[in-house]
Write an enzyme that holds these catalytic residues in place. Structure first.
Site, mmCIF file in Angstrom:
data_model
loop_
_atom_site.group_PDB
_atom_site.id
_atom_site.type_symbol
_atom_site.label_atom_id
_atom_site.label_comp_id
_atom_site.label_asym_id
_atom_site.label_seq_id
_atom_site.Cartn_x
_atom_site.Cartn_y
_atom_site.Cartn_z
ATOM 1 N N TYR A 304 32.909 45.872 37.355
ATOM 2 C CA TYR A 304 33.964 46.301 36.441
ATOM 3 C C TYR A 304 33.625 45.905 35.005
ATOM 4 O O TYR A 304 33.307 44.752 34.726
ATOM 5 C CB TYR A 304 35.311 45.658 36.821
ATOM 6 C CG TYR A 304 35.576 45.631 38.299
ATOM 7 C CD1 TYR A 304 35.523 46.800 39.061
ATOM 8 C CD2 TYR A 304 35.863 44.441 38.957
ATOM 9 C CE1 TYR A 304 35.756 46.779 40.418
ATOM 10 C CE2 TYR A 304 36.102 44.406 40.315
ATOM 11 C CZ TYR A 304 36.044 45.581 41.045
ATOM 12 O OH TYR A 304 36.267 45.551 42.394
ATOM 13 N N ASP A 306 35.418 45.149 31.997
ATOM 14 C CA ASP A 306 36.820 44.859 31.681
ATOM 15 C C ASP A 306 37.216 45.316 30.283
ATOM 16 O O ASP A 306 38.405 45.520 30.022
ATOM 17 C CB ASP A 306 37.087 43.361 31.833
ATOM 18 C CG ASP A 306 37.200 42.953 33.297
ATOM 19 O OD1 ASP A 306 37.249 43.849 34.148
ATOM 20 O OD2 ASP A 306 37.225 41.753 33.578
ATOM 21 N N GLU A 309 36.025 49.782 30.425
ATOM 22 C CA GLU A 309 36.679 50.573 31.464
ATOM 23 C C GLU A 309 38.172 50.285 31.571
ATOM 24 O O GLU A 309 38.941 51.161 31.972
ATOM 25 C CB GLU A 309 36.013 50.317 32.816
ATOM 26 C CG GLU A 309 34.592 50.826 32.898
ATOM 27 C CD GLU A 309 33.911 50.495 34.223
ATOM 28 O OE1 GLU A 309 32.923 51.174 34.558
ATOM 29 O OE2 GLU A 309 34.354 49.556 34.917
ATOM 30 N N ASN A 389 43.413 41.141 39.183
ATOM 31 C CA ASN A 389 43.592 39.851 39.847
ATOM 32 C C ASN A 389 43.194 38.668 38.973
ATOM 33 O O ASN A 389 43.694 37.558 39.141
ATOM 34 C CB ASN A 389 42.781 39.814 41.146
ATOM 35 C CG ASN A 389 41.316 40.150 40.922
ATOM 36 O OD1 ASN A 389 40.995 41.217 40.409
ATOM 37 N ND2 ASN A 389 40.419 39.256 41.303
ATOM 38 N N TYR A 390 42.286 38.876 38.029
ATOM 39 C CA TYR A 390 41.796 37.763 37.212
ATOM 40 C C TYR A 390 42.547 37.670 35.887
ATOM 41 O O TYR A 390 43.022 38.678 35.340
ATOM 42 C CB TYR A 390 40.295 37.914 36.928
ATOM 43 C CG TYR A 390 39.418 37.161 37.908
ATOM 44 C CD1 TYR A 390 39.376 35.771 37.907
ATOM 45 C CD2 TYR A 390 38.627 37.837 38.833
ATOM 46 C CE1 TYR A 390 38.575 35.073 38.797
ATOM 47 C CE2 TYR A 390 37.818 37.151 39.732
ATOM 48 C CZ TYR A 390 37.797 35.759 39.698
ATOM 49 O OH TYR A 390 37.013 35.070 40.591
ATOM 50 N N TYR A 392 41.945 35.951 31.969
ATOM 51 C CA TYR A 392 40.888 35.443 31.103
ATOM 52 C C TYR A 392 41.475 34.981 29.772
ATOM 53 O O TYR A 392 42.261 35.705 29.135
ATOM 54 C CB TYR A 392 39.843 36.525 30.825
ATOM 55 C CG TYR A 392 39.129 37.029 32.055
ATOM 56 C CD1 TYR A 392 38.156 36.251 32.685
ATOM 57 C CD2 TYR A 392 39.425 38.276 32.602
ATOM 58 C CE1 TYR A 392 37.498 36.705 33.821
ATOM 59 C CE2 TYR A 392 38.771 38.732 33.734
ATOM 60 C CZ TYR A 392 37.813 37.943 34.341
ATOM 61 O OH TYR A 392 37.166 38.394 35.461
ATOM 62 N N HIS A 440 30.712 36.730 36.229
ATOM 63 C CA HIS A 440 31.512 37.126 35.068
ATOM 64 C C HIS A 440 30.579 37.042 33.861
ATOM 65 O O HIS A 440 30.156 35.946 33.485
ATOM 66 C CB HIS A 440 32.694 36.183 34.857
ATOM 67 C CG HIS A 440 33.603 36.061 36.035
ATOM 68 N ND1 HIS A 440 34.791 36.766 36.141
ATOM 69 C CD2 HIS A 440 33.526 35.313 37.157
ATOM 70 C CE1 HIS A 440 35.386 36.453 37.280
ATOM 71 N NE2 HIS A 440 34.631 35.567 37.916
ATOM 72 N N GLU A 487 12.981 44.869 16.628
ATOM 73 C CA GLU A 487 13.991 45.053 17.669
ATOM 74 C C GLU A 487 13.377 45.086 19.062
ATOM 75 O O GLU A 487 14.019 44.670 20.034
ATOM 76 C CB GLU A 487 14.778 46.340 17.404
ATOM 77 C CG GLU A 487 15.734 46.217 16.231
ATOM 78 C CD GLU A 487 16.493 47.491 15.952
ATOM 79 O OE1 GLU A 487 17.703 47.430 15.726
ATOM 80 O OE2 GLU A 487 15.849 48.567 15.943
ATOM 81 N N HIS A 599 29.744 32.968 40.301
ATOM 82 C CA HIS A 599 30.832 32.374 41.081
ATOM 83 C C HIS A 599 30.543 32.455 42.569
ATOM 84 O O HIS A 599 30.577 33.536 43.172
ATOM 85 C CB HIS A 599 32.141 33.101 40.755
ATOM 86 C CG HIS A 599 33.360 32.383 41.259
ATOM 87 N ND1 HIS A 599 34.631 32.891 41.125
ATOM 88 C CD2 HIS A 599 33.502 31.185 41.889
ATOM 89 C CE1 HIS A 599 35.496 32.044 41.653
ATOM 90 N NE2 HIS A 599 34.833 31.006 42.119
#
Length: 652
Positions: A304, A306, A309, A389-390, A392, A440, A487, A599
Site C-alpha cells: 500500500y 499510503d 494511493e 488499521n494502522y 502513524y 513500513h 544523478e 516488522h
C-alpha cells in the site's frame, strides 16, 4: 492545563497572499467553481486531489513571493466512465491554466476515495461467488462481515489493464462493538472493478479457520482494571511559549519557517532557516509504502502506498490536549477537499509545542573548578493519521543547536491473517491469529538550500587504515569524502558499520576556517525494501530500494514514485529522473531519504501496537563557527532543585 494554554489557527482566511500559503476553504471553492464553469464538473465528477500548485522555487526566492500567482492542482475522476483529468486552476486569473486527460495504463490511477470504500463493500456483498465463499466458512450474517478494500497494485493480467480496481480481503465481527481485525476471513480475495461496479475475479484459495477469540483493546472486560499507580505529570510554561506564530509563519529561538498542509503528504515545512540563514526550502514525507511478505494467491499483491494511493493527509486526526499533545499547545486546523470538491475543516490537525530534552551540554573542569550545564529544548510540530488499521504519527523536531529531526511513529492494529503452523511469512500473535511480516517504508523529500541553492552532496564515512609504514601500531583511522557528482551516482545505501552520512555543503560559502558550510544527513540505516528486484512492488516503489537518492531540483518532481502510483506499472519517479544523469555539483539539489521499519510481529504488538519509531537527523557541520548554544542561559532555581535563592542559577 488551563484553556488559556490553547491557541487556535483559523484557516478560513479570505486572502492568502503568499504563494506558499495553504489553500483556504474559499480558494478550494473558487477552484471548483472555475472547473465547473469550464464544463469539467458533472454529476459523476469526483475530486480525488485538491492542493496548492506551488510555484517554482526560483519564482519565490527571486520575488520574495510578492507577485507570484496563486494556483491549485485538481485531479478529477468521472466515476461513471473512469476517465481522469489532471488540471491546474489559476486562482489569480479565475481560469483553467491546463488540463490533461490521463491514460490509466501509462499514467496510473488517481487515489482511492472514501465513497469507493463504501461502494466496494456493497459490490462484494452483492456478489454470489463471494457470498458462497463466506458460507463455505460458516459465515452467513453478512452484516457482520467487514470487507476491506485495498489498493490493487499493478495489473497482472491483460483484462486488468486500464481498469480502476481494488482487491478486497475480509474480516468478521461477532457483534457491532467487536473489532474485526481479530477475525480475518483468510484465503478469499475479491477483485473489484469500481467503474463497472462488479467483482471481476474471486480467489477462494484455501479453507482456513477464522480465529474466534476476541481482542478488544477498548473493552475493560478484556483489558482488565485500569492501573491506579501512575501519578499526574503536569507540564506548564507560566510565561507562555517561546515561539510566535504570524499566520502560518513560525519563529522560535532563531528558527523561522512556514507551516503547510497537503491532502497527500500531510504536514509540510517551508523555507526553514536559522538565524536568517537558509537550510531547507521544503520538507515533507512525500511517500510511504507498506509491502507484505506472504506469497500466497490471496495475498501476494499486498502493498500500500499510503500517500499516493490513500491520500495520507486527508486521513488526519483531530488531536486532543493531554492525549496526543501535552503542554502549552498551538493548534493549526487543516482544510482538505472532499470527494465533491467541497472544503472540509479538520480541527486541531497539527500540534506545535516545546519540550525539555535533557542536557544540551555540560562540563566540570578539573583545573578551573568551573561547572556548567545547559538544558536542551526542542520545538515539536506533529500530526497523526489513521490509514485503515494502522495509525502513524509524524514529528518534526527543531533543536537549539541547529539539529533537525524527523521521527515517524507507527501504532494501531496489525493487518492480521489466519495463522498456519510452520509458515515462514507470519508469527502467531494470539491463538490461531497471524501477524504477517511486512515493512513500513517512508520517503522524506528534502529540498535543500544550505546558505543558498548552489549545494553539493558529499558522502562521508569512516576509513580504516591498514597497518603499514604510516600506521605501524594499527591504531589509525580517518574519513573519506566522496562527492556525489551526477544523478546516476545518486542512489546510495547507508552503511552503519562505517558511520556513512551525507553532507550537503555550499562550496561558495565558507566558515572562518575556510571550510564549506554544510548540513549532514545521518541515516538510521535499517533495511530497505526486502522484495526481489524483479517483483512488481520493487518496480513501483523503487525509491525504497536505496536509502538515498539525489536529484537536481525540478518543480514537477514532487513524489518519488511519480504522480499516480495507484495501479502504475512502475519505473516512474526517481528511476526515470536519475536516468537523465544530471550534474549535481554546486547546484540546486533535492535529497530523497528512505527509512523505515521491518516488522516481525510480537505477541506484545497485539491487540494494539505500542509505538515503534523510525527517522533521521540533519545536523550542522561547519555551518557555524562554534557551538551556537553558548548563549543559552542556565536554568534557574524556580525550575530545578537547589538550595540557592530563587532566580539564581542551579546549573552553574
Amino acid at each position: 492545563m488551563s484553556s488559556t494554554a490553547l491557541h487556535q489557527m483559523d484557516p478560513q482566511r479570505p486572502d492568502a497572499a503568499h504563494p506558499l500559503a495553504r489553500l483556504s476553504a474559499e480558494e478550494m471553492r473558487q477552484a471548483r467553481s472555475v472547473l465547473s464553469a469550464a464544463g469539467l464538473v458533472g454529476e459523476s465528477t469526483r475530486f480525488t486531489y485538491v492542493g496548492l500548485e506551488e510555484p517554482a522555487k526560483g519564482e519565490v526566492l527571486d520575488t520574495g513571493g510578492a507577485v507570484v500567482p496563486r494556483r491549485a492542482r485538481v485531479i478529477l475522476l468521472d466515476v461513471a466512465t473512469g476517465r481522469a483529468t489532471d488540471t491546474v486552476v489559476s486562482l489569480s486569473k479565475g481560469e483553467v491554466d491546463s488540463r490533461r486527460l490521463l491514460d490509466p495504463v501509462r499514467d496510473g490511477q488517481p487515489a482511492i476515495m472514501l465513497e469507493e470504500y463504501i461502494a466496494a463493500d456493497e459490490i462484494v456483498k452483492a456478489d454470489e461467488g463471494w457470498q458462497a465463499a463466506m458460507a463455505r466458512r460458516g459465515i452467513t450474517d453478512l452484516d457482520l462481515v467487514c470487507p476491506c478494500p485495498l489498493s490493487a497494485g499493478a495489473a497482472t493480467k491483460p483484462d486488468e489493464q486500464g481498469r480502476r480496481m481494488v482487491r478486497v480481503l475480509s474480516f468478521v465481527r461477532h457483534r457491532e462493538a467487536d473489532h474485526p481485525w481479530a477475525h480475518p476471513v483468510d484465503g478469499v480475495v475479491a477483485f473489484v472493478d469500481l467503474t463497472e461496479r462488479r467483482v471481476i475475479e474471486l480467489i477462494d484459495d484455501v479453507l482456513l479457520p477464522v480465529p474466534a477469540e476476541e481482542h478488544n483493546h477498548d473493552d475493560p472486560a478484556y483489558t482488565g482494571p485500569v492501573r491506579t499507580t501512575l501519578k499526574p505529570i503536569e507540564i506548564t510554561q507560566p510565561e507562555g511559549p517561546s515561539f510566535t506564530v504570524d499566520d502560518d509563519v513560525v519563529s522560535w529561538e532563531g528558527w523561522r519557517f512556514r507551516i503547510g498542509f497537503d491532502a497527500r503528504e500531510g504536514l509540510t515545512l517551508h523555507q526553514l532557516s536559522l538565524h536568517g540563514r537558509d537550510i531547507v526550502y521544503r520538507a515533507s514525507v512525500a511517500e510511504m509504502v507498506v509491502p507484505y511478505a506472504d506469497p500466497s494467491p490471496a495475498r501476494w499483491w499486498q502493498n500500500y502506498f499510503d500517500a499516493g494511493e490513500y491520500s495520507l493527509g486527508a486521513q488526519v486526526n483531530a488531536l486532543q490536549l493531554g492525549c496526543d499533545c501535552l503542554g502549552e499547545i498551538h493548534y493549526f486546523d487543516a482544510v482538505v477537499a472532499d470527494d465533491l470538491g467541497e472544503p472540509q475543516t479538520r480541527p486541531n490537525a497539527i500540534c506545535m509545542h516545546e519540550e525539555d530534552f535533557g542536557v544540551l551540554w555540560k562540563h566540570t573542569d578539573l583545573f578551573t573548578g568551573s561547572s556548567e550545564t545547559r538544558r536542551q529544548r526542542r520545538l515539536v510540530i506533529s500530526f497523526f493519521v489513521t490509514v485503515g488499521n494502522y495509525d502513524y504519527g509524524f514529528y518534526w523536531y527543531l533543536y537549539l543547536d541547529g539539529t533537525i529531526e524527523l521521527e515517524c511513529k507507527a501504532t494501531g492494529v496489525m493487518f492480521t491473517s489466519s495463522y498456519v503452523p510452520g509458515t515462514p511469512y507470519a508469527d502467531e500473535v494470539a491463538p490461531g491469529l497471524g501477524g504477517p511480516y511486512h515493512q513500513h517504508m517512508w520517503c522524506a523529500r528534502l529540498d535543500m538550500t544550505v546558505d543558498g541553492v548552489a549545494n553539493t552532496v558529499n558522502e562521508v564515512q569512516l576509513q580504516r587504515v591498514p597497518v603499514g609504514p604510516d600506521n605501524p601500531h594499527g591504531n589509525a583511522f580517518t574519513k573519506s569524502v566522496t562527492p556525489v557528482e551526477r544523478e546516476s551516482q545518486g542512489a546510495r545505501m547507508a552503511e552503519p558499520a562505517s558511520a556513512r552520512a551525507w553532507h550537503v555543503v555550499n562550496p561558495d560559502k565558507l566558515n572562518r576556517l575556510g571550510q564549506p558550510v554544510g548540513y549532514a544527513l545521518y541515516p538510521q540505516g535499517q533495511p530497505v525494501l526486502a522484495a526481489d528486484p524483479s517483483a512488481s512492488i520493487s518496480q513501483r516503489a523503487a525509491f525504497a530500494t536505496h536509502h538515498l537518492w539525489v536529484t537536481r531540483y525540478d518543480p514537477a518532481e514532487r513524489y518519488p514514485s511519480g504522480d499516480l502510483p495507484n495501479q502504475h506499472a512502475g519505473g516512474a519517479g526517481l528511476p526515470a529522473w536519475t536516468a537523465r544523469d544530471g550534474d549535481l555539483r554546486a547546484t540546486d539539489v533535492v535529497l530523497w531519504h528512505t527509512f523505515g521499519l521491518t516488522h516481525f510481529p510480537r505477541t506484545e504488538d497485539w491487540p494494539v501496537m505500542p509505538v515503534d519509531r523510525a527517522g533521521f537527523v540533519l545536523k550542522p557541520v561547519g555551518f557555524f563557527d562554534r557551538n551556537p548554544t553558548l548563549d543559552v542561559p542556565a536554568s534557574t532555581a524556580s525550575h530545578c532543585a537547589s538550595d540557592k535563592s530563587e532566580g539564581d542559577s542551579c546549573c552553574s
